[in-house]
Design an enzyme around this catalytic site. Structure first.
Site, PDB file in Angstrom:
ATOM      1  N   ARG B 223     -85.247 -79.817 -63.230  1.00 30.29           N
ATOM      2  CA  ARG B 223     -84.196 -79.613 -62.245  1.00 30.29           C
ATOM      3  C   ARG B 223     -83.704 -80.977 -61.796  1.00 30.29           C
ATOM      4  NH1 ARG B 223     -86.221 -79.995 -56.560  1.00 30.29           N
ATOM      5  NH2 ARG B 223     -84.327 -78.926 -55.937  1.00 30.29           N
ATOM      6  N   GLU B 265     -82.669 -87.502 -58.906  1.00 31.36           N
ATOM      7  CA  GLU B 265     -83.988 -87.349 -59.516  1.00 31.36           C
ATOM      8  C   GLU B 265     -83.902 -86.299 -60.604  1.00 31.36           C
ATOM      9  OE1 GLU B 265     -86.596 -88.103 -55.417  1.00 31.36           O
ATOM     10  OE2 GLU B 265     -86.546 -86.117 -56.324  1.00 31.36           O
TER      11      GLU B 265
END
Lengths: 201, 346
Positions: B223, B265
């Site tokens: 993700r 991230e």
């Protein structure tokens, strides 16, 4: 009542005498004595003959709980003058503890946390420890910057007793450290920290 | 492809920049114009060439400089790398996984030779050539997780699985968005996510945990997460918040384009074969707003997303102070034209 809903904080579900335990070790601080006295009132005295009580009076000394606890006639009653000898004695107890020993802790949150730390070190699953919060809501807080721990914090922010930075007390608790997290509140604009507010009386 | 590694810094004079090639491959995290809170998991499989998804363990032009920055962080604070004693098998799992992926996908830069348990690892960009015995920590200069994560971009957490929960029991964390491994080590999934706002109430963590407990070996998942950072600083740890916090007051309408960085991230999760633990890779990518708006679609979309951000989220990400300056500066890149779906440039 402690603030609810802090995911990382242990739940202190209350002392609950396990009738099947072979031995009980009660580690109590201050008002925590009353938690055991209440249990005796509710469950009877049978378990006391196989119980060892370690007691630290701390701020509750004027209430003379030591007299009441001693009068319960447990197998062992031992009173500590301060936390350090209590931890020393606790280690000795856990060193010799046998299968079937049930650990119960009652007192302030900082006290519970430090006793649990020792217990976890000795391989006790923290889920099996009975805990009850009694007394002040003061928090034990670790400064995330210098890692120093300040006991009995009642305000937020508060000055770190080690590095002096004004710390916001975050609702985030580490069982391993037995402490909440303190983060510098005026990091972005040093000198702008708000006045300490009594949050944990 | 041979990567040309940049010589640059993530502190003090902040010489970090992205090349044009690296801007185009930036993992822009918004696939639509408004902010949506979701777990947004997808299989971590190879994606487009010249994207960060081309290889599952991505190595880019910042590799050498990032590893130098990590070494500096560890000198200041060794507690950024910790492992509980029962995690040794998982440490070896991680070493194997990272070495195999880097060697397979970047053979010009990394070589792994296995002769039974005798392994030789060559890391050309960092000038490392070590032979060691797999499974014998005494044959490496550092414990296995520390050894390999001093040579791999991103933060790494090894999460143990037991009692129907995940436990943060080891990690190398030097490029984090304001969380402390030293504080969180030993916590379970709900505990270490304790401070995140809103998500607990809407069941995000319950669903994510259920999903991760069933993660299968050979089927990693990923993700994207994001925040913003003033200056291209990798080490935005809570430990050093009193050092980098003042940066947030230095943003002006004149310098916001160069100072403010979108920090993305790429989080990937891998089931490990021997330990049954999960490796959680948190790979951080930085891009300045000035670099980002060179892709017109991203320049249009970012101000729209920032406007739609709920205040609690803005606060948690530390954006409250500078959000208006960013939105004002970005406004000139949003001509109101519609944007195409998905994250890639048009």
């Amino acid at each position: 009542m402690l603030v609810q809903g802090i995911k990382s904080r242990p739940e202190y579900k209350g002392l609950d005498i396990d009738p099947h335990a072979k031995r009980h070790l009660f580690v109590l601080e201050g008002e925590g004595a009353q938690a055991l006295i209440d249990e005796v009132g509710a469950k009877g005295r049978d378990f006391l003959a196989k119980s060892e009580i370690l007691y630290l009076a701390a701020g509750a000394a004027p209430k003379a709980y030591d007299v009441t606890l001693s009068a319960l006639s447990p197998d062992v009653f031992w009173q500590a003058s301060t936390l350090q000898p209590l931890l020393f004695r606790l280690r000795a107890c856990l060193e010799q503890a046998r299968m079937g020993t049930r650990l119960s802790i009652a007192g302030t949150e900082g006290f519970i946390g430090q006793i649990m730390q020792v217990a976890i070190e000795y391989g006790i699953d923290y889920h099996s420890i009975h805990t009850e919060h009694r007394g002040s809501m003061a928090r034990r807080v670790q400064c995330v910057h210098c890692k120093g721990i300040t006991d009995n914090v009642t305000t937020s922010p508060f000055p770190c007793s080690h590095c002096g930075l004004p710390l916001l007390v975050r609702d985030h608790y580490s069982r391993r450290l037995g402490a909440f997290q303190g983060v510098n509140i005026d990091a972005e604009e040093p000198g702008t920290a708000p006045e300490p507010e009594e949050m944990f009386p | 492809m041979t990567i040309t590694f940049r010589s640059e810094t993530f502190r003090d004079d902040f010489t970090f920049r992205n090349s044009l090639y690296n801007i185009k491959r930036f993992p822009f995290p918004f696939d639509r114009d408004e902010y949506m809170y979701s777990v947004n998991m997808e299989p971590h499989i190879r994606g487009k060439a010249d994207s960060v998804f081309e290889n599952l363990i991505d190595v880019d032009e910042h590799y050498v400089a990032e590893m130098q920055d990590r070494a500096l962080v560890l000198k200041e604070d060794p507690l950024r790398c910790q492992a509980l004693p029962h995690m040794m098998t998982a440490q070896w799992d991680v070493l194997e996984l990272l070495m195999e992926h880097q060697a397979q996908d970047y053979p010009e830069h990394f070589t792994l030779e296995k002769n039974g348990d005798r392994w030789r690892w060559v890391n050309r960009p960092m000038g490392i050539d070590d032979t060691f015995t797999f499974g014998d920590a005494a044959t490496l200069p550092y414990p296995p997780m520390e050894y390999i994560t001093r040579q791999a971009q991103g933060d790494f957490c090894i999460v143990d699985q037991r009692d129907n929960n995940l436990w943060m029991d080891a990690g190398m964390v030097t490029t984090q968005a304001d969380w402390s491994l030293d504080f969180d080590i030993g916590m379970n999934f709900m505990e270490w996510h304790g401070p995140v706002p809103l998500a607990h109430q809407i069941g995000v963590f319950d669903r994510a945990l259920k999903f991760l407990l069933n993660l299968q070996q050979g089927k990693p998942t990923r993700r994207l997460n994001w925040t913003m950072t003033v200056n291209p600083r990798l080490d935005t740890s809570p430990e050093n918040y009193h050092k980098w916090g003042p940066d947030r007051t230095t943003v002006t309408p004149e310098n916001v384009g160069d100072k403010m960085h979108l920090r993305v991230e790429l989080q990937s999760l891998w089931r490990l074969p021997r330990s049954n633990a999960i490796l959680f890779v948190i790979r951080c990518y930085l891009i300045s707003l000035s670099e980002l708006v060179t892709v017109p679609k991203w320049g249009r979309r970012l101000p729209r997303v920032l406007k739609s951000l709920p205040p609690e989220i803005a606060d948690y990400k530390g954006l409250t102070r500078n959000r208006p300056i960013m939105i004002d500066w970005l406004a000139k890149y949003d001509d109101g034209a519609p944007t195409s779906a998905g994250i890639y440039p048009d």
